[in-house]
Design a protein around this motif. Structure first.
Motif, PDB file in Angstrom:
ATOM      1  N   ASP A 282       0.855  -1.177   0.000  1.00  8.74           N
ATOM      2  CA  ASP A 282       0.000   0.000   0.000  1.00  8.74           C
ATOM      3  C   ASP A 282       0.902   1.242   0.000  1.00  8.74           C
ATOM      4  O   ASP A 282       1.960   1.242   0.636  1.00  8.74           O
ATOM      5  CB  ASP A 282      -0.845  -0.037   1.276  1.00  8.74           C
ATOM      6  CG  ASP A 282      -1.957   0.975   1.243  1.00  8.74           C
ATOM      7  OD1 ASP A 282      -3.098   0.568   1.008  1.00  8.74           O
ATOM      8  OD2 ASP A 282      -1.669   2.190   1.442  1.00  8.74           O
ATOM      9  N   ASN A 283       0.493   2.295  -0.695  1.00  9.93           N
ATOM     10  CA  ASN A 283       1.317   3.520  -0.709  1.00  9.93           C
ATOM     11  C   ASN A 283       1.489   4.124   0.678  1.00  9.93           C
ATOM     12  O   ASN A 283       2.434   4.860   0.915  1.00  9.93           O
ATOM     13  CB  ASN A 283       0.715   4.561  -1.658  1.00  9.93           C
ATOM     14  CG  ASN A 283       1.071   4.258  -3.112  1.00  9.93           C
ATOM     15  OD1 ASN A 283       1.972   3.460  -3.371  1.00  9.93           O
ATOM     16  ND2 ASN A 283       0.374   4.880  -4.035  1.00  9.93           N
ATOM     17  N   HIS A 284       0.543   3.816   1.584  1.00  9.73           N
ATOM     18  CA  HIS A 284       0.650   4.368   2.940  1.00  9.73           C
ATOM     19  C   HIS A 284       1.386   3.424   3.894  1.00  9.73           C
ATOM     20  O   HIS A 284       1.571   3.746   5.053  1.00  9.73           O
ATOM     21  CB  HIS A 284      -0.737   4.679   3.496  1.00  9.73           C
ATOM     22  CG  HIS A 284      -1.503   5.626   2.616  1.00  9.73           C
ATOM     23  ND1 HIS A 284      -1.095   6.929   2.413  1.00  9.73           N
ATOM     24  CD2 HIS A 284      -2.606   5.446   1.853  1.00  9.73           C
ATOM     25  CE1 HIS A 284      -1.934   7.509   1.578  1.00  9.73           C
ATOM     26  NE2 HIS A 284      -2.853   6.631   1.210  1.00  9.73           N
ATOM     27  N   ALA A 285       1.774   2.252   3.385  1.00  9.32           N
ATOM     28  CA  ALA A 285       2.496   1.301   4.245  1.00  9.32           C
ATOM     29  C   ALA A 285       3.899   1.836   4.519  1.00  9.32           C
ATOM     30  O   ALA A 285       4.366   2.782   3.873  1.00  9.32           O
ATOM     31  CB  ALA A 285       2.570  -0.058   3.562  1.00  9.32           C
ATOM     32  N   ASP A 286       4.565   1.194   5.449  1.00  6.27           N
ATOM     33  CA  ASP A 286       5.938   1.599   5.781  1.00  6.27           C
ATOM     34  C   ASP A 286       6.898   0.947   4.775  1.00  6.27           C
ATOM     35  O   ASP A 286       7.456  -0.122   5.020  1.00  6.27           O
ATOM     36  CB  ASP A 286       6.249   1.165   7.223  1.00  6.27           C
ATOM     37  CG  ASP A 286       7.564   1.765   7.700  1.00  6.27           C
ATOM     38  OD1 ASP A 286       8.321   2.309   6.865  1.00  6.27           O
ATOM     39  OD2 ASP A 286       7.830   1.683   8.910  1.00  6.27           O
ATOM     40  N   ILE A 287       7.062   1.610   3.633  1.00  2.78           N
ATOM     41  CA  ILE A 287       7.884   1.059   2.547  1.00  2.78           C
ATOM     42  C   ILE A 287       9.335   0.888   3.018  1.00  2.78           C
ATOM     43  O   ILE A 287       9.995  -0.105   2.696  1.00  2.78           O
ATOM     44  CB  ILE A 287       7.845   1.986   1.295  1.00  2.78           C
ATOM     45  CG1 ILE A 287       6.401   2.290   0.873  1.00  2.78           C
ATOM     46  CG2 ILE A 287       8.655   1.393   0.146  1.00  2.78           C
ATOM     47  CD1 ILE A 287       5.620   1.164   0.286  1.00  2.78           C
TER      48      ILE A 287
END
Ligand code: MEV
Length: 312
Positions: A282-287
């Motif tokens: 997800d773009n809001h995950a902790d990449i």
């Protein structure tokens, strides 16, 4: 013209590798942040190539570049200028031999540059045929997915023997690609599956059909911004790919690390038996946490591609 450019970029198989050899569909996605720029400049004499891994006359290019050399010679003949004096500069951020289609991307950018130089229109179908000149020499790939999809800058649906079909992608998500450092060998991986199919036809065919079904399901989720549904499809595909013998302990390590660090799904990409894996987040995950976990699990190199839908 005196100078012209051609561009292209990397792409990656999201789903369907190996199954595509047995007439199931595959989906390839563009990686627009990894790109290729070819500049052709007319000069007074000589035919010079300026690439990161080769600088010198076209005629002296070694075996590894045979596909490119033949492609350029065929293009010059097509334009009735076999002795055209030029320099051709290749600038690329696409990693080599990592299943990201760097050779097909080079071919596409070269073809575009020469057609631009001669101010000649070029259809997608012609571009694909030209790219295939190089790809069939460099890879001789059984399904032809790389050459077929290279001409497109959009997500494509590919079935062997058919033209690739551009498909809708409406996805806010990030792909994280990690290299195991183990040199993947596509030809070897394809023969592993062929042997499995001979030794255990029913079970192996079931896995291949299941992989095709996953591509079919994914197509819908890709169009509907459902990364949460797409992720588990990727992870299930990985289970089938592992079952037909094309994963690798290093790939499994990276895949597990990404999932534990919060990826929505993860799988190998391309031929397998080494090579690279990809994770969806997800773009809001902790990449950053996923990247750190991959590094800790032994990833040699990591690339990140964020997709964001522009809504008007
Ligand atoms: C390799 O990029 C993809 C495979 O399916 C082989 C092929 O389609 O030719 C493993």
């Amino acid at each position: 013209l005196k100078i012209a450019t051609g561009k292209s970029h990397a792409k990656i198989i999201l789903l369907g590798e190996h199954a595509v050899v047995y007439n199931e569909p595959a989906i390839a996605l563009p990686l627009p942040d990894l790109n290729m720029l070819v500049t052709v400049t007319k000069r007074d004499f000589g035919q010079i190539i300026l690439a990161e891994n080769y600088q010198g006359p076209l005629s002296e290019m070694t075996e590894a570049f045979e596909g490119i050399r033949q492609l350029i010679n065929r293009l010059l003949k097509f334009f009735k200028m076999p002795n055209l004096a030029f320099s051709l500069k290749i600038q690329s951020t696409i990693p080599l031999e990592r299943g990201m289609g760097s050779s097909a991307a080079t071919a596409v950018a070269i073809v575009r540059a020469f057609f631009a130089l001669f101010e000649t229109p070029l259809s997608n179908l012609e571009l694909q045929r030209w790219a295939n000149v190089e790809e069939s020499i460099t890879h001789g790939s059984p399904s032809g997915i790389d050459a077929a999809t290279a001409a497109h800058d959009v997500p494509v649906w590919f079935m062997k023997g058919n033209l690739p079909e551009p498909i809708a992608m409406d996805l806010d998500a990030t792909l994280i690609i990690a290299d195991t450092g183990v040199h993947g060998q596509t030809g070897l991986a394809v023969s592993v599956v062929r042997e499995q199919l001979q030794n255990d036809p029913i079970e192996t065919q079931n896995h291949l059909t299941a992989l095709g079904d996953l591509s079919r399901a994914a197509r819908n989720f890709l169009a509907k911004n459902s990364a949460d549904k797409l992720g588990p499809i990727m992870t299930t595909a990985q289970e089938h790919l592992d079952a037909i013998g094309v994963s690798h302990p290093y790939l499994n390590n990276l895949i597990n690390a990404a999932l534990e660090a919060g990826a929505l799904g993860a799988k190998l990409t391309g031929g397998g038996v080494g090579g690279a894996m990809l994770a969806l987040a997800d773009n809001h995950a902790d990449i950053e946490a996923i990247i750190a976990a991959l590094e800790k699990a032994g990833a040699r190199e990591i690339w990140v591609q964020k997709y964001q839908v522009k809504r008007g």
